[in-house]
Scaffold this motif. Structure first.
Motif, PDB file in Angstrom:
ATOM      1  N   LEU A 322      30.634  44.674  18.319  1.00  0.00           N
ATOM      2  CA  LEU A 322      31.453  43.843  19.199  1.00  0.00           C
ATOM      3  C   LEU A 322      30.796  43.595  20.542  1.00  0.00           C
ATOM      4  N   ILE A 323      30.152  44.609  21.119  1.00  0.00           N
ATOM      5  CA  ILE A 323      29.631  44.477  22.483  1.00  0.00           C
ATOM      6  C   ILE A 323      28.166  44.064  22.537  1.00  0.00           C
ATOM      7  N   MET A 324      27.418  44.183  21.416  1.00  0.00           N
ATOM      8  CA  MET A 324      25.987  43.872  21.414  1.00  0.00           C
ATOM      9  C   MET A 324      25.727  42.551  20.699  1.00  0.00           C
ATOM     10  N   SER A 325      24.964  41.684  21.346  1.00  0.00           N
ATOM     11  CA  SER A 325      24.553  40.438  20.710  1.00  0.00           C
ATOM     12  C   SER A 325      23.210  40.571  20.005  1.00  0.00           C
ATOM     13  N   GLU A 326      22.472  41.638  20.316  1.00  0.00           N
ATOM     14  CA  GLU A 326      21.171  41.913  19.718  1.00  0.00           C
ATOM     15  C   GLU A 326      20.828  43.378  19.984  1.00  0.00           C
ATOM     16  N   PRO A 327      19.798  43.913  19.323  1.00  0.00           N
ATOM     17  CA  PRO A 327      19.416  45.308  19.598  1.00  0.00           C
ATOM     18  C   PRO A 327      19.024  45.509  21.058  1.00  0.00           C
ATOM     19  N   VAL A 328      19.270  46.722  21.545  1.00  0.00           N
ATOM     20  CA  VAL A 328      18.854  47.099  22.895  1.00  0.00           C
ATOM     21  C   VAL A 328      17.941  48.299  22.811  1.00  0.00           C
ATOM     22  N   TYR A 419      17.435  47.844  28.143  1.00  0.00           N
ATOM     23  CA  TYR A 419      17.057  46.430  28.214  1.00  0.00           C
ATOM     24  C   TYR A 419      17.144  45.850  26.805  1.00  0.00           C
ATOM     25  N   PRO A 420      17.310  44.531  26.678  1.00  0.00           N
ATOM     26  CA  PRO A 420      17.569  43.553  27.741  1.00  0.00           C
ATOM     27  C   PRO A 420      19.025  43.578  28.187  1.00  0.00           C
ATOM     28  N   ALA A 421      19.239  43.359  29.469  1.00  0.00           N
ATOM     29  CA  ALA A 421      20.598  43.403  30.019  1.00  0.00           C
ATOM     30  C   ALA A 421      21.505  42.364  29.380  1.00  0.00           C
ATOM     31  N   GLU A 422      20.925  41.238  28.970  1.00  0.00           N
ATOM     32  CA  GLU A 422      21.729  40.138  28.432  1.00  0.00           C
ATOM     33  C   GLU A 422      22.357  40.466  27.084  1.00  0.00           C
ATOM     34  N   ALA A 423      21.901  41.537  26.427  1.00  0.00           N
ATOM     35  CA  ALA A 423      22.394  41.863  25.090  1.00  0.00           C
ATOM     36  C   ALA A 423      23.778  42.493  25.103  1.00  0.00           C
ATOM     37  N   ILE A 424      24.202  43.048  26.249  1.00  0.00           N
ATOM     38  CA  ILE A 424      25.506  43.704  26.341  1.00  0.00           C
ATOM     39  C   ILE A 424      26.222  43.183  27.577  1.00  0.00           C
ATOM     40  N   GLU A 425      27.336  42.528  27.370  1.00  0.00           N
ATOM     41  CA  GLU A 425      28.102  42.015  28.502  1.00  0.00           C
ATOM     42  C   GLU A 425      29.002  43.092  29.083  1.00  0.00           C
ATOM     43  N   MET A 426      29.636  43.916  28.215  1.00  0.00           N
ATOM     44  CA  MET A 426      30.479  45.020  28.661  1.00  0.00           C
ATOM     45  C   MET A 426      29.608  46.250  28.861  1.00  0.00           C
ATOM     46  N   SER A 427      29.622  46.825  30.053  1.00  0.00           N
ATOM     47  CA  SER A 427      28.675  47.887  30.391  1.00  0.00           C
ATOM     48  C   SER A 427      29.138  49.280  29.988  1.00  0.00           C
ATOM     49  N   SER A 428      30.188  49.387  29.186  1.00  0.00           N
ATOM     50  CA  SER A 428      30.620  50.701  28.730  1.00  0.00           C
ATOM     51  C   SER A 428      31.178  50.610  27.324  1.00  0.00           C
TER      52      SER A 428
END
Length: 565
Positions: A322-328, A419-428
């Motif tokens: 839900l929170i990740m758009s790609e691997p971090v 990183y990358p910061a853009e992959a997760i919008e919700m920081s928790s």
């Protein structure tokens, strides 16, 4: 010399054993370090709680004092004129394991001579180090890196056990048409007696600057992006060589907020502080933008005098999808509990199988956290899970510890940079009991519209409150018509399962009303103690709230509840 060796062996044990010895002496879990203000001796270094303190030359005689005895209590092991019992809060030598000592304040180290730095103690204490470690960070001395120093003006510290203080700084030194990466920070600690941690958050154009230091329980509105942290025991923060935290006008960060956490358990009125951080900033952008991610549990109730209390939280596979758009890629990670914290770990799992431990603290230290650097960085994919386990020991406490921002409240978080910061919008990715807070969507959670529930004039709230208050006692026993009314009301999404207790916890941290208190009291009037559903509603409560340093979702929810009636 013999006595000093015996006491030192009790206090300075090996990594695998010294936690055991804390339980064998009175106040063993909060003996202050003699030359590091605001530190506890067992939290300074792993394996040698004095960070390189005196060695015991008489280990073969340890069997004589393998536990607290009257003889050991009445010795003056460090030769400073006070018995071991006087220094550890057992002046009459009557303490027994499992009981609270006669005194719990004014504790000093019985194996280190006091006063520290005096002529009589200089030789005895020559092996005790007072260094916290040198800050080393590749890249911060490059020609393209500028230093930005942020410091509080000399500020009076409130006579409170815990204070959060904020100050906003403009970024006038940065060019408006350029992008910058923040690649590290180093602390300047003016008053180590009270300073516990510092957090730098980025502020956007909507923020209202704090022109002078002001008490804050969270970062000001518009200053929610965590950029750097420092806590007691850390020499500084160094960002992985391929990443940086983006700041500057083009990044939407027009100013910075600096939050202090002061711990003043003696509530002294004469303390001042002007600590701060030096930030290392470059226009030579690195490959990736960095950000913070937090896992953990926000619902804690730790009974007193317990040798082991385990709390768990899962950032589930569903949540990471839900929170990740790609691997971090995780660059660093560390654990965060408070003084009852004993052990902690965050575990990475994939497809139901454990991949690795991320923060395996077999011996956790609030005053000296271990920062795990991942080189190469650790990949976390959507669909992976992060399992946080916190182990607490409350043998020294006479009251229940709960989640809260004070030093003597408790927390259970894993903190990571990625990183990358853009992959997760919700920081928790945290939980409240078994409620997944990753499912927060605007003002909705688990099909519960929080605004509907908290709006006094909303028809659904009026129906729910009337149903319960008309059929159940607020201050008395269980009425025969109450169970059926409660069963019906608890079908509402906001009151189903753990959501009931979560809603109550949110409300008590906001602006509670007598009507809300009556509703929850009546709702629980027929609950039996052996029912698993019984909630944890408490009213009123002080000292709980969001923690800016570790979990931005708590800031969001706390700010939201403050707007509710």
């Amino acid at each position: 010399m013999f006595n000093l060796g015996i006491l030192t062996l009790l206090l300075v044990a090996t990594t695998s054993a010294y936690r055991f010895y804390q339980d064998e002496i009175p106040n063993g879990d909060h003996v202050p370090h003699p030359c590091k203000p605001n530190y506890l001796w067992w939290g300074v270094g792993h394996g040698n709680p004095l960070g390189g303190g005196p060695r015991n030359p008489f280990g073969q005689d340890f069997a004589r004092y393998h536990r607290w005895t009257e003889e050991l209590c009445r010795l003056d092991s460090d030769g400073d004129g006070m018995t071991n019992g006087q220094e550890l809060g057992d002046p009459n030598c009557v303490w027994t394991k499992g009981n609270l000592p006669q005194e719990s304040t004014g504790i000093t180290h019985p194996g280190v001579c006091d006063p520290w730095g005096s002529d009589k103690c200089r030789v005895a204490n020559k092996a005790v180090t007072c260094e916290t470690g040198e800050f080393k960070c590749d890249g911060i001395n490059d020609q393209d890196v500028m230093n930005i120093t942020l410091r509080f003006p000399l500020t009076a510290i409130p006579a409170e056990e815990t204070t959060y203080m904020c100050l906003t700084f403009e970024l006038d030194m940065l060019e408006e048409d350029s992008e910058y990466h923040l690649i590290g920070s180093k602390p300047f600690i003016d008053n180590a007696n009270v300073m516990h941690h510092i957090v730098i958050t980025g502020c956007d154009a909507t923020s209202s600057p704090l022109r002078k230091p002001g008490v804050c329980n969270m970062a000001p509105t518009g200053c929610q992006k965590t950029l750097q942290t420092w806590t007691l025991g850390m020499p500084g923060e160094c960002v992985y060589r391929e990443a940086g935290f983006k700041i500057g006008k083009l990044a939407g960060i027009t100013r910075l907020n600096m939050q202090f956490h002061w711990t003043n358990p003696q509530k002294r009125t004469d303390y001042m502080d002007s600590s701060g951080l030096t930030l290392f900033v470059t226009k030579q952008l690195r490959r990736y933008n960095a950000a913070y991610l937090t896992t953990g549990q926000m619902h804690l109730d730790i009974p007193p005098r317990m040798p082991r209390v385990v709390k768990k939280s899962s950032c589930t596979a569903e949540c990471t999808r839900l929170i990740m758009s790609e691997p971090v890629h995780l660059m660093t990670g560390w654990n965060h509990m408070h003084y009852l914290g004993y052990q902690q770990n965050v575990e990475l799992n994939r497809n139901g199988e454990k991949l690795r431990d991320l923060t395996p603290d077999d011996v956790y230290s609030y005053d000296n956290p271990t920062v795990y650097e991942y080189n190469p960085p650790v990949e976390v994919r959507p669909g992976d899970s992060l399992e946080t386990t916190c182990v607490f020991r409350s043998t020294s406490r006479s009251t229940t510890a709960r989640y809260g921002e004070g030093s003597f409240d408790e927390m259970c978080f894993g903190i990571f940079t990625f990183y990358p910061a853009e992959a997760i919008e919700m920081s928790s990715c945290v939980t409240w009991d078994d409620v997944d807070l990753c499912r927060v969507n605007g003002t909705s959670l688990n099909d519960c519209d929080l605004m509907i529930f908290f709006n006094p004039s909303h028809p659904q709230r009026q129906r729910l409150f009337s149903k319960v208050l008309d059929n159940c006692n607020v201050y008395g026993g269980c009425r025969s018509e109450c169970p059926a009314a409660v069963e019906e009301v608890r079908q509402h999404p906001c009151l189903r399962g753990s959501m009931e207790a979560y809603i109550g916890d949110l409300k008590q941290n906001g602006v509670s009303s007598l009507e809300v208190f009556k509703f929850f009291s009546a709702l629980e009037s027929c609950d039996c103690v052996d029912k698993p559903h019984t909630s944890t509603w408490r009213y009123p409560v002080s000292g709980a709230g969001g923690h800016t340093a570790v979990v931005s979702i708590s800031i969001l929810l706390a700010a939201f509840t403050m707007m509710l009636p």
